[in-house]
Design a protein around this motif. Structure first.
Motif: not given
Length: 624
Positions: A107, A109, A111, A117, A119, A130, A144, A150, A162
């Motif tokens: 994945y 990630w 922000c 946040i 993904k 999200k 991560i 996270l 998450h």
């Protein structure tokens, strides 16, 4: 002066170095192999569009080395430097700036500036998830930690699950916002904050501080490849190496001072200086640590990176690296000019020597580049590289136009004998004609004669007769003069006002108006930013004046009241005994004396009637 390097980072094994530099109104993403200056090799660069900025930068491992570029428009680009192309573009669909990115095999990630946040799937690049948590505010860093957790940070650091979308643990944060976090192993991580010289190492499960690494000055970045050693770059351009970061130092510690045991100073300090008589210090921009080998990077000419590698086990505690400032000059052109440098020239252009005081209008640069490219294409088609000489007819036409401009200038300014044009002789139609000629021919002297007019009625009528396309050129010329000559702002603002009022309907229909009037927009924006400050000063001055006036009035009333106030204390027993004089007898006596004076005056008038005049001013004898 601020550095043109916005962001930078090494890849995992330290073979490639990616950095973002500012060039005019665009940002440039460049990737350079750390050994490129030995071979003269440099990879192509990615230029972003004007107005788009890189807000986060990290490496992404595919079959080839790629870079995750987070942008201010809410997009994440996967950039392949080897092929110099964008592999894929991912969007958050919110348009908010991407503050931080991180990735693993499964994945990606990130922000954004609204604390949301996201993904993404690392294979299909599709948005998977999200979410936003109310307790997470002003997030600027994300990494991560494991498959379900996270680490996100603002001033404090949070462990976020998450899967359950919850905050499991909060770590004691820094005073300033956190700028960087790194995972050391499955149990510990390290963090650094802006304007802070401490690196805090936390236990993920308990939240306790394992160790505190103390640098000699504020830390700008740090890097580690294992859980033992950490190398940090400070704001004074020095590299500080912390050996065995998880092992706290016992030097000077006591049983009562447990915090002293946790703090640790740098094991080795590395500086890079020039190999000449000056021994001037070079400012390090970043560093990479791979086992015991460290790679240092600094920039020459502000935008060209230089590298140096050393073995940290073989250097003393305080070590200075002496390097040649012209390192491998033959293999790499520092100016990055497409056509090279003229060896015979006295001085070549260097990006680091350029000082930009106001860089808002790039339209003329873009137009000049387009015209230059068109000229090259035409010359390639015709095969004629020599400029054609100006014909006699063109020279005569230019001479006639120059004479006409001179006559018009004299007509507006008046003769040297002192004959001046009166206000009644100024005709708006004539001024409009002269203004149109000055704008079309780019005659600044002729334009100045028109702008010297201060009659607002004539200015209004002139702009009313001016063609709408010329109003844009006039606004550009006005903006240039307002920016250079601030003392003329009041007079030139009248021209700007009537241009916007009369031709505003035409201006709003023009595409790319911001590009055409960028200089005017920048000038007016800078002027308008001063208005709130002036209003605040005015309000404070009014408060001071009002408070002073109130104090003066209160003082006057107090003084008058003190003068009229009777200080004698009333006593009922003394009043009954007639021992207190209330002043009534004095008032009566005064009235009697006034009545006696009036009677005496009347008697005197009656005794001498002949000496008095009547109402008309004549005596009795004159009336008879």
């Amino acid at each position: 002066m601020a550095s043109p390097i916005v962001k930078s980072c090494f890849n995992g094994d330290g073979q490639y170095f990616c950095y973002v530099s500012v060039e005019l109104d665009k940002q440039r993403v460049s990737v350079v192999p750390t050994g490129s200056f030995d071979t003269g090799m440099e990879l192509p660069s990615l230029f972003l569009d004007a107005g788009i900025k890189v807000t986060s930068l990290s490496w992404f491992d595919l079959d080839i080395q790629c870079v995750l570029v987070g942008l201010s428009n809410g997009e994440i680009w996967i950039y392949s430097p080897l092929s110099n192309e964008i592999v894929v573009k991912m969007s958050t669909a919110n348009g908010n700036a991407i503050n931080s990115t991180d990735s693993d095999e499964s994945y990606i990630w990130c922000c954004d500036s609204q604390d949301i946040i996201y993904k993404f799937d690392a294979k299909t690049y599709v948005l998977v998830q999200k979410f936003k948590l109310e307790s997470l505010v002003d997030l600027n860093e994300l990494i991560i930690f494991d498959d379900s957790h996270l680490l996100v940070a603002s001033h404090s650091i949070y462990l976020v699950n998450h899967v359950e979308k919850s905050v499991e643990l909060t770590y004691p944060g820094h005073i300033q916002p956190v700028i960087q976090m790194k995972k050391l192993n499955d149990q510990f991580f390290v963090s650094a904050a802006t304007s802070d010289r401490f690196l805090n190492i936390y236990d993920v499960k308990t939240g306790d501080t394992k160790s505190i690494l103390v640098a000699n000055s504020d830390i700008t970045s740090f890097q580690n490849t294992n859980d033992k050693d950490i190398i940090a770059i400070t704001e004074d351009g020095t590299a500080e190496l912390f050996k065995d970061a998880l092992v706290a130092s016992d030097a000077g510690a006591s049983k009562k001072r447990s915090r002293v045991k946790k703090s640790k100073q740098a094991s080795k300090i590395i500086q890079v200086v020039r190999k000449d008589a000056s021994k001037s210090k070079l400012i390090l921009a970043d560093a990479h640590l791979n086992q015991s080998k460290a790679s240092l990077v600094w920039f020459v000419n502000a935008t060209v990176p230089r590298f140096y590698q050393l073995n940290t086990d073989e250097i003393p505690t305080d070590f200075q690296v002496e390097v040649d400032s012209n390192l491998n000059q033959k293999n790499f052109n520092e100016s990055r000019s497409l056509f090279g440098n003229d060896i015979a020239a006295a001085k070549t252009y260097r990006e680091g020597n350029a000082t930009i005081t106001s860089g808002d209008n790039y339209r003329h640069v873009t137009e000049a580049i387009k015209e230059w490219e068109q000229d090259l294409q035409e010359k390639e088609k015709t095969g004629d590289d020599d400029d054609q000489e100006e014909t006699l007819q063109e020279r005569l036409e230019a001479s006639n136009f120059s004479n006409l401009s001179t006559k018009l200038s004299k007509h507006l300014k008046g003769t040297q004998d002192g004959d001046k044009m009166t206000k009644s002789a100024i005709v708006a139609g004539t001024v409009t004609t002269i203004l149109s000629q000055a704008l079309q021919s780019n005659d600044h002297s002729l334009l100045e004669t028109v702008l010297n007019n201060r009659d607002e009625r004539v200015i209004r009528d002139t702009i009313l007769r001016l063609k709408a396309p010329l109003a844009i050129i006039l606004l550009e010329r006005l903006a240039e003069r307002i920016a250079r000559q601030t003392h003329r702002q009041g007079a030139l603002n009248i021209w700007v006002k009537w241009c916007l009022i009369i031709h505003g309907g035409y201006l709003v229909q023009i595409p790319n108006l911001m590009s055409s009037l960028a200089s005017l927009h920048s000038t007016l924006k800078r002027r308008s930013e001063l208005l709130p400050r002036l209003l605040a000063i005015e309000a404070r001055l009014n408060n001071v004046v009002i408070s002073q006036s109130k104090n003066e009035i209160v003082e006057e009333v107090t003084v008058e009241f003190d003068e009229d106030e009777d200080d004698v204390e009333y006593n009922e027993e003394l009043d009954d005994a007639g021992l207190i004089d209330d002043g009534e007898e004095e008032e009566e006596s005064d009235e009697e004396e006034e009545e006696e004076e009036v009677v005496e005056e009347v008697d005197e008038n009656d005794l001498n009637p002949s000496d008095q005049d009547n109402e008309d001013g004549y005596s009795d004898v004159e009336i008879e």
